[in-house]
Design a protein around this motif. Structure first.
Motif, PDB file in Angstrom:
ATOM      1  N   LEU A   1      64.274 -10.379  21.184  1.00 38.13           N
ATOM      2  CA  LEU A   1      65.677 -10.144  20.867  1.00 38.13           C
ATOM      3  C   LEU A   1      66.289  -9.000  21.651  1.00 38.13           C
ATOM      4  O   LEU A   1      67.500  -8.791  21.600  1.00 38.13           O
ATOM      5  CB  LEU A   1      65.845  -9.905  19.367  1.00 38.13           C
ATOM      6  CG  LEU A   1      65.575 -11.117  18.481  1.00 38.13           C
ATOM      7  CD1 LEU A   1      65.646 -10.729  17.022  1.00 38.13           C
ATOM      8  CD2 LEU A   1      66.553 -12.247  18.786  1.00 38.13           C
ATOM      9  N   ARG A   2      65.469  -8.267  22.396  1.00 39.56           N
ATOM     10  CA  ARG A   2      65.994  -7.233  23.275  1.00 39.56           C
ATOM     11  C   ARG A   2      66.351  -7.805  24.647  1.00 39.56           C
ATOM     12  O   ARG A   2      66.854  -7.100  25.514  1.00 39.56           O
ATOM     13  CB  ARG A   2      64.964  -6.105  23.414  1.00 39.56           C
ATOM     14  CG  ARG A   2      64.697  -5.354  22.120  1.00 39.56           C
ATOM     15  CD  ARG A   2      63.451  -4.501  22.191  1.00 39.56           C
ATOM     16  NE  ARG A   2      62.246  -5.308  22.367  1.00 39.56           N
ATOM     17  CZ  ARG A   2      61.009  -4.818  22.393  1.00 39.56           C
ATOM     18  NH1 ARG A   2      60.827  -3.505  22.255  1.00 39.56           N
ATOM     19  NH2 ARG A   2      59.965  -5.612  22.545  1.00 39.56           N
ATOM     20  N   GLN A   3      66.096  -9.112  24.828  1.00 39.19           N
ATOM     21  CA  GLN A   3      66.392  -9.785  26.083  1.00 39.19           C
ATOM     22  C   GLN A   3      67.574 -10.733  25.884  1.00 39.19           C
ATOM     23  O   GLN A   3      68.307 -10.624  24.901  1.00 39.19           O
ATOM     24  CB  GLN A   3      65.129 -10.512  26.568  1.00 39.19           C
ATOM     25  CG  GLN A   3      63.963  -9.561  26.822  1.00 39.19           C
ATOM     26  CD  GLN A   3      62.650 -10.274  27.043  1.00 39.19           C
ATOM     27  OE1 GLN A   3      62.548 -11.497  26.941  1.00 39.19           O
ATOM     28  NE2 GLN A   3      61.602  -9.506  27.346  1.00 39.19           N
TER      29      GLN A   3
ATOM     30  N   LEU B   1      66.276  -4.882  11.542  1.00 37.16           N
ATOM     31  CA  LEU B   1      67.083  -3.895  12.251  1.00 37.16           C
ATOM     32  C   LEU B   1      66.356  -2.595  12.552  1.00 37.16           C
ATOM     33  O   LEU B   1      66.572  -1.993  13.608  1.00 37.16           O
ATOM     34  CB  LEU B   1      68.372  -3.620  11.472  1.00 37.16           C
ATOM     35  CG  LEU B   1      69.268  -4.849  11.264  1.00 37.16           C
ATOM     36  CD1 LEU B   1      70.518  -4.461  10.507  1.00 37.16           C
ATOM     37  CD2 LEU B   1      69.606  -5.520  12.592  1.00 37.16           C
ATOM     38  N   ARG B   2      65.483  -2.116  11.663  1.00 37.06           N
ATOM     39  CA  ARG B   2      64.788  -0.858  11.922  1.00 37.06           C
ATOM     40  C   ARG B   2      63.794  -0.972  13.078  1.00 37.06           C
ATOM     41  O   ARG B   2      63.298   0.036  13.576  1.00 37.06           O
ATOM     42  CB  ARG B   2      64.049  -0.381  10.667  1.00 37.06           C
ATOM     43  CG  ARG B   2      64.938   0.215   9.619  1.00 37.06           C
ATOM     44  CD  ARG B   2      65.814   1.346  10.145  1.00 37.06           C
ATOM     45  NE  ARG B   2      65.121   2.352  10.928  1.00 37.06           N
ATOM     46  CZ  ARG B   2      64.491   3.395  10.427  1.00 37.06           C
ATOM     47  NH1 ARG B   2      64.448   3.589   9.130  1.00 37.06           N
ATOM     48  NH2 ARG B   2      63.906   4.274  11.224  1.00 37.06           N
TER      49      ARG B   2
ATOM     50  N   ASP C   1      71.060   1.107  20.033  1.00 37.66           N
ATOM     51  CA  ASP C   1      71.938   0.377  20.936  1.00 37.66           C
ATOM     52  C   ASP C   1      71.632  -1.110  20.907  1.00 37.66           C
ATOM     53  O   ASP C   1      72.543  -1.951  21.008  1.00 37.66           O
ATOM     54  CB  ASP C   1      71.820   0.924  22.363  1.00 37.66           C
ATOM     55  CG  ASP C   1      70.414   0.815  22.929  1.00 37.66           C
ATOM     56  OD1 ASP C   1      69.444   0.763  22.139  1.00 37.66           O
ATOM     57  OD2 ASP C   1      70.269   0.803  24.161  1.00 37.66           O
ATOM     58  N   ALA C   2      70.355  -1.478  20.739  1.00 37.63           N
ATOM     59  CA  ALA C   2      69.994  -2.889  20.666  1.00 37.63           C
ATOM     60  C   ALA C   2      70.511  -3.526  19.378  1.00 37.63           C
ATOM     61  O   ALA C   2      70.879  -4.704  19.362  1.00 37.63           O
ATOM     62  CB  ALA C   2      68.481  -3.058  20.768  1.00 37.63           C
TER      63      ALA C   2
ATOM     64  N   PHE D   1      74.493  -7.339  17.121  1.00 42.49           N
ATOM     65  CA  PHE D   1      75.669  -7.671  16.324  1.00 42.49           C
ATOM     66  C   PHE D   1      76.765  -8.278  17.201  1.00 42.49           C
ATOM     67  O   PHE D   1      77.390  -9.288  16.845  1.00 42.49           O
ATOM     68  CB  PHE D   1      76.216  -6.428  15.631  1.00 42.49           C
ATOM     69  CG  PHE D   1      75.329  -5.858  14.563  1.00 42.49           C
ATOM     70  CD1 PHE D   1      74.299  -6.593  14.010  1.00 42.49           C
ATOM     71  CD2 PHE D   1      75.535  -4.561  14.105  1.00 42.49           C
ATOM     72  CE1 PHE D   1      73.492  -6.056  13.008  1.00 42.49           C
ATOM     73  CE2 PHE D   1      74.746  -4.019  13.107  1.00 42.49           C
ATOM     74  CZ  PHE D   1      73.717  -4.763  12.569  1.00 42.49           C
ATOM     75  N   ALA D   2      77.016  -7.652  18.350  1.00 49.38           N
ATOM     76  CA  ALA D   2      78.070  -8.138  19.241  1.00 49.38           C
ATOM     77  C   ALA D   2      77.760  -9.540  19.745  1.00 49.38           C
ATOM     78  O   ALA D   2      78.663 -10.384  19.880  1.00 49.38           O
ATOM     79  CB  ALA D   2      78.246  -7.180  20.415  1.00 49.38           C
ATOM     80  N   GLU D   3      76.491  -9.808  20.014  1.00 46.77           N
ATOM     81  CA  GLU D   3      76.103 -11.137  20.498  1.00 46.77           C
ATOM     82  C   GLU D   3      76.232 -12.180  19.391  1.00 46.77           C
ATOM     83  O   GLU D   3      76.654 -13.315  19.647  1.00 46.77           O
ATOM     84  CB  GLU D   3      74.670 -11.074  21.037  1.00 46.77           C
ATOM     85  CG  GLU D   3      74.605 -10.302  22.358  1.00 46.77           C
ATOM     86  CD  GLU D   3      73.194  -9.886  22.746  1.00 46.77           C
ATOM     87  OE1 GLU D   3      72.960  -9.638  23.941  1.00 46.77           O
ATOM     88  OE2 GLU D   3      72.323  -9.783  21.853  1.00 46.77           O
TER      89      GLU D   3
END
Length: 300
Positions: free
Chosen positions: A151-153, A178-179, A184-185, A190-192
């Motif tokens: 999910l960081r990609q 989330l933790r 920033d990720a 959320f934005a994605e």
């Protein structure tokens, strides 16, 4: 400790936390007054083996007591809350579901979905491979897609490549996630989600409250959990897997600021609303956690 490009399977790092949650679901499912039934949880934990089966069966005690206690109450409330979230979404006509960092979540198998529902499960490749082996042969009444991605990609591309329809309302879930993301990720995730959400979409998530100044009571509970895990031969401190609170947005504020209608719930209220006592011992732990649903209106 975490690094930017770390990965894991189900027996290490963040993967271990999914096993712990599945063990809790198996324990709860055995109760005559269970608030949910997960017939797949025990099978998944047994497939992992090691000390997890002993923990699940209540065979492991530390000097301070069992592994599950106050945190178990939180996980039970969390499971009930998200199960009901999906039931409500389905009742309102949502047929596209995305489970982010799905781990050993078996909702695609155990919940009663409308037959035209499509469920996407995103997680690390090795985690999805393990679940596929452990639940091999199980038949589904709905369409389920495994999306092997970090999910960081660029997970939105991977999701679309697997058939996700951004024009359809979606019920999103970020449970216990989330933790384990940097601040920033988290906001980027959320934005994605927002960028992929059609009007009528929903997002459900949980997160702990700011824990930079935990009380002595909370620190003692955390030490007991680590002690019980160690008694089963599992050496992990979940706090080592968390990213810092510094710079982290409150999801309730973030989604409200982006035009979503936010509803929050307290784990203790979820339990008592289903006839389960929220004890004085468990309340300090439960009070550290937030359950939240956000809805994107049709006029956005």
């Amino acid at each position: 400790m975490r690094t930017d490009d770390d990965s894991w399977d189900i027996t290490e790092s963040v993967g271990i936390t999914a096993v712990g949650v599945a063990a809790m679901r198996a324990v709860e499912s055995r109760r005559p007054d269970a608030l949910f039934r997960d017939p797949y949880a025990e099978r998944l934990v047994d497939a992992v083996g090691s000390g997890w089966t002993e923990i699940m069966r209540g065979e492991v005690r530390s000097e301070s007591g069992r592994l599950y206690g106050p945190m178990g109450a939180v996980l039970i409330a969390r499971t009930v809350y998200f199960d009901e979230y999906f039931h409500a979404a389905a009742a309102d006509g949502i047929r596209q579901v995305v489970i982010l960092a799905s781990g050993l979540d078996a909702r695609a198998y155990r919940l009663e979905w409308p037959s035209d529902t499509v469920v996407f499960e995103l997680d690390q490749p090795k985690v999805l491979e393990f679940k596929a082996r452990a639940l091999g042969g199980e038949r589904l009444s709905i369409e389920r897609h495994e999306v092997a991605v970090d999910l960081r990609q660029d997970w939105p591309k991977a999701l679309r490549d697997n058939g996700f329809d951004p024009a359809a309302p979606t019920a999103w879930l970020a449970e216990g996630l989330l933790r384990y993301l940097p601040a920033d990720a988290q906001d980027r995730l959320f934005a994605e989600v927002v960028a992929l959400s059609a009007p009528g979409s929903r997002m459900a998530l949980n997160i702990g409250r700011d824990q930079r100044a935990d009380s002595a009571e909370i620190r003692e509970l955390q030490a007991r959990r680590s002690e019980a895990l160690a008694a089963a031969g599992i050496t992990v401190d979940v706090r080592d897997l968390w990213y810092s609170w510094e710079g982290r947005s409150d999801p309730r504020d973030w989604f409200a600021d982006h035009g979503w209608t936010v509803t929050a719930a307290e784990p203790a209220d979820v339990l008592t609303g289903h006839g389960r006592e929220a004890t004085d011992v468990s309340r300090p732990e439960m009070n550290r956690h937030i359950l939240m649903t956000a809805t994107l209106g049709d006029d956005n």
